[in-house]
Design an enzyme around this catalytic site. Structure first.
Site, PDB file in Angstrom:
ATOM      1  N   ASP A 404       0.719  -1.115   0.033  1.00  0.00           N
ATOM      2  CA  ASP A 404       0.023  -0.234  -0.157  1.00  0.00           C
ATOM      3  C   ASP A 404       0.881   1.228   0.181  1.00  0.00           C
ATOM      4  O   ASP A 404       1.656   1.491   1.116  1.00  0.00           O
ATOM      5  CB  ASP A 404      -0.882  -0.079   1.296  1.00  0.00           C
ATOM      6  CG  ASP A 404      -1.990   1.041   1.522  1.00  0.00           C
ATOM      7  OD1 ASP A 404      -1.714   2.040   0.570  1.00  0.00           O
ATOM      8  OD2 ASP A 404      -2.924   1.016   2.002  1.00  0.00           O
ATOM      9  N   HIS A 405       0.989   1.987  -1.172  1.00  0.00           N
ATOM     10  CA  HIS A 405       1.715   3.174  -1.251  1.00  0.00           C
ATOM     11  C   HIS A 405       1.585   4.344  -0.188  1.00  0.00           C
ATOM     12  O   HIS A 405       2.449   5.187  -0.069  1.00  0.00           O
ATOM     13  CB  HIS A 405       1.875   3.474  -2.771  1.00  0.00           C
ATOM     14  CG  HIS A 405       2.957   4.205  -3.204  1.00  0.00           C
ATOM     15  ND1 HIS A 405       4.153   4.354  -2.262  1.00  0.00           N
ATOM     16  CD2 HIS A 405       3.551   4.529  -4.465  1.00  0.00           C
ATOM     17  CE1 HIS A 405       5.268   4.849  -3.071  1.00  0.00           C
ATOM     18  NE2 HIS A 405       4.934   5.134  -4.390  1.00  0.00           N
ATOM     19  N   ARG A 406       0.311   4.235   0.211  1.00  0.00           N
ATOM     20  CA  ARG A 406       0.031   5.403   1.474  1.00  0.00           C
ATOM     21  C   ARG A 406       0.899   5.126   2.740  1.00  0.00           C
ATOM     22  O   ARG A 406       1.089   5.847   3.169  1.00  0.00           O
ATOM     23  CB  ARG A 406      -1.360   5.359   1.636  1.00  0.00           C
ATOM     24  CG  ARG A 406      -2.405   5.604   0.609  1.00  0.00           C
ATOM     25  CD  ARG A 406      -3.990   5.612   1.043  1.00  0.00           C
ATOM     26  NE  ARG A 406      -4.128   3.916   1.402  1.00  0.00           N
ATOM     27  CZ  ARG A 406      -5.210   3.455   1.819  1.00  0.00           C
ATOM     28  NH1 ARG A 406      -6.345   4.317   1.943  1.00  0.00           N
ATOM     29  NH2 ARG A 406      -5.376   2.160   1.914  1.00  0.00           N
TER      30      ARG A 406
END
Ligand code: CAO
Length: 432
Positions: A404-406
């Site tokens: 999850d790039h967040r």
């Protein structure tokens, strides 16, 4: 004991002979104070008559199209003593609470949407952003408007099935249901999938999806749409690991123990999660905080005839390689025998999806949110690897880590797979 009470048209101002255009309750309905009973409409205004009491509707005394005035009987209601007492206080202290609610009040514009959508909540059901002008013009009662606001449904897009095309609660429910179940991509602002009769092109057979297919599909769809994915590919030289694995299986063959690559991968993940704790976290419901976990439970995707399930092996950091191998076998048997309980599949920190027993060189697994990463594993192959000035045959395991790039930056994604590669290439490092 229940009291039967007549509910009359209250003071509705100067209006006389106002038409009943909608009846919102039915005999047997249990209602609370202020739940709307009927909608009335004059030439100038529409209004809802709320219930002054809580209780059970006994009889409806009006029909759509009837003309009513103050004091006319609308419904009879069974009001139990226990329910009636607090209501009596409320109406006495706050008489305006039971007053009719005009439908013509100008509506306040909806509060602006938060800049950042809360993480891991179902996406809003509104197919498109609400068009305020259309919403205001739509023909619907205040409670129906409120209901539409709560669900984020755009009244301007809904065709009413009530009297004079008035929009009813049922119309909103049907609209929202369609948006949720039609596989509609409207929420993303793109055209919905067309309905196609495939039989026009040749013979077909329709097979219903299994319950697991449907549930998995919903989760995967949600995660695919709400989690910004990146997949980092890497390789691990598992030549030595494989020798050790075979030796272990030989040593334990009389005990029925079978250690697969997967058990080593779980051990390697434990080390990597300790080294990079951000991979062992979840965004909280507000999307503002990261919840870091001090335990290590690993989910393992298991392919069953009914579909994909993900049992969770608990406390992997406190278990030996052999214990993990045994638990893996137990979990996959339980999965294939349909014996997994919801508890067996909850609480995972990170998941592994191993297609190594089947084939493939790489793939992009979908993060099992609210986890923030998933490790995909493909089939190990002998490859020529340039080492100490010459090509040597080595067994190379492909790794595909989606995250999850967040929560995870690209650099950390690459560090994580490099770390995995290092510990899998030299299993002594798993002891560190
Ligand atoms: N490379 C080469 N061979 C591999 C391997 C790999 N990465 N992984 C497993 N193998 C071999 C095993 O060693 C075994 O061979 P032997 O019988 O000679 O020992 C054979 O392939 C079969 O292994 P397995 O699949 O029975 O065992 P496993 O522990 O590797 O996996 C399980 C168990 C339950 C994960 C697996 O059976 C399974 O269901 N995999 C599918 C998961 C899936 O569907 N993922 C997709 C989800 S969508 O993202």
């Amino acid at each position: 004991m229940a009291d039967v009470k007549d509910i009359l048209v209250p003071d509705i101002g100067d209006f006389e002979g106002v038409e009943v255009i909608e009846i919102m309750v039915s005999p047997g309905d249990t209602i609370s104070v202020e739940d709307p009973l009927v909608s009335l409409e004059s030439d100038k205004a529409a209004m809802e008559i709320p219930s002054p009491d809580a209780g059970t509707v006994k009889e409806i005394k009006v029909s759509i199209g009837d003309k009513v005035s103050q004091g006319d009987l609308l419904v009879t209601m069974e009001v139990s003593e226990t329910e009636a007492a607090p209501v009596a206080e409320v109406t006495a202290d706050e008489p305006e609470r039971a007053a009719p609610v005009p439908a013509v009040e100008p509506e306040k514009p909806a509060a602006p949407a938060p800049a950042k959508a809360p993480a891991h909540r179902p996406p809003p059901v509104a197919p498109t952003p609400v068009d305020e002008a259309g919403f205001r013009k739509a023909y619907a009662s205040p409670s129906v408007r409120k209901f539409a606001r709560e669900l984020g449904a755009d009244l301007g897009q809904i065709t009413g099935s009530g009297n004079k095309d008035r929009i009813l609660k049922e119309d909103i429910k049907a609209f929202v249901k369609k948006a949720l179940t039609s596989g509609s991509t409207g929420g993303l602002g793109v055209a919905p999938m067309p309905e196609i009769d495939f039989s026009q092109f040749g013979d077909i057979e329709t097979q219903p999806l299994t319950r697991i297919n449907k549930l998995t599909g919903q989760f995967l769809h949600r995660n695919w749409v709400t989690v910004p994915h990146v997949t980092q590919f890497d390789e691990a030289d598992i030549t030595e690991l494989e020798k050790f694995r075979k030796q272990l299986n030989e040593e334990h063959k009389n005990e029925g123990i079978r250690v697969t690559v997967l058990a080593f991968l779980m051990k390697a993940l434990v080390s990597a999660l300790k080294e990079y704790p951000r991979f062992n976290s979840s965004l909280d419901a507000s999307g503002e905080n990261l919840v870091l976990k001090k335990y290590i439970h690993i989910g393992v995707a298991v392919d069953t005839p009914d579909g994909l399930v993900v049992p969770v092996i608990r406390d992997c950091d406190r278990k030996s390689l052999i214990e993990l191998a045994n638990e893996l076998i137990e979990a996959s048997i339980k999965a294939r025998d349909k014996k997994l309980s919801p508890a067996d599949m909850s609480g995972g920190c990170i998941s592994i999806s191993s297609l190594g027993g089947i084939g493939g060189t790489a793939f992009t697994p979908i993060v099992n949110a609210p986890e923030v990463a998933i490790l995909g594993v493909s089939r190990a192959q002998m490859k020529p690897v340039y080492k100490d000035g010459e090509f040597v045959p080595r067994l190379v395991l492909p790794l595909s880590l989606s995250y999850d790039h967040r929560v995870i930056d690209g650099a950390d994604g690459a560090r994580f797979t490099s770390f995995l590669s290092k510990v899998l290439s030299d299993t002594r490092r798993l002891l560190l």
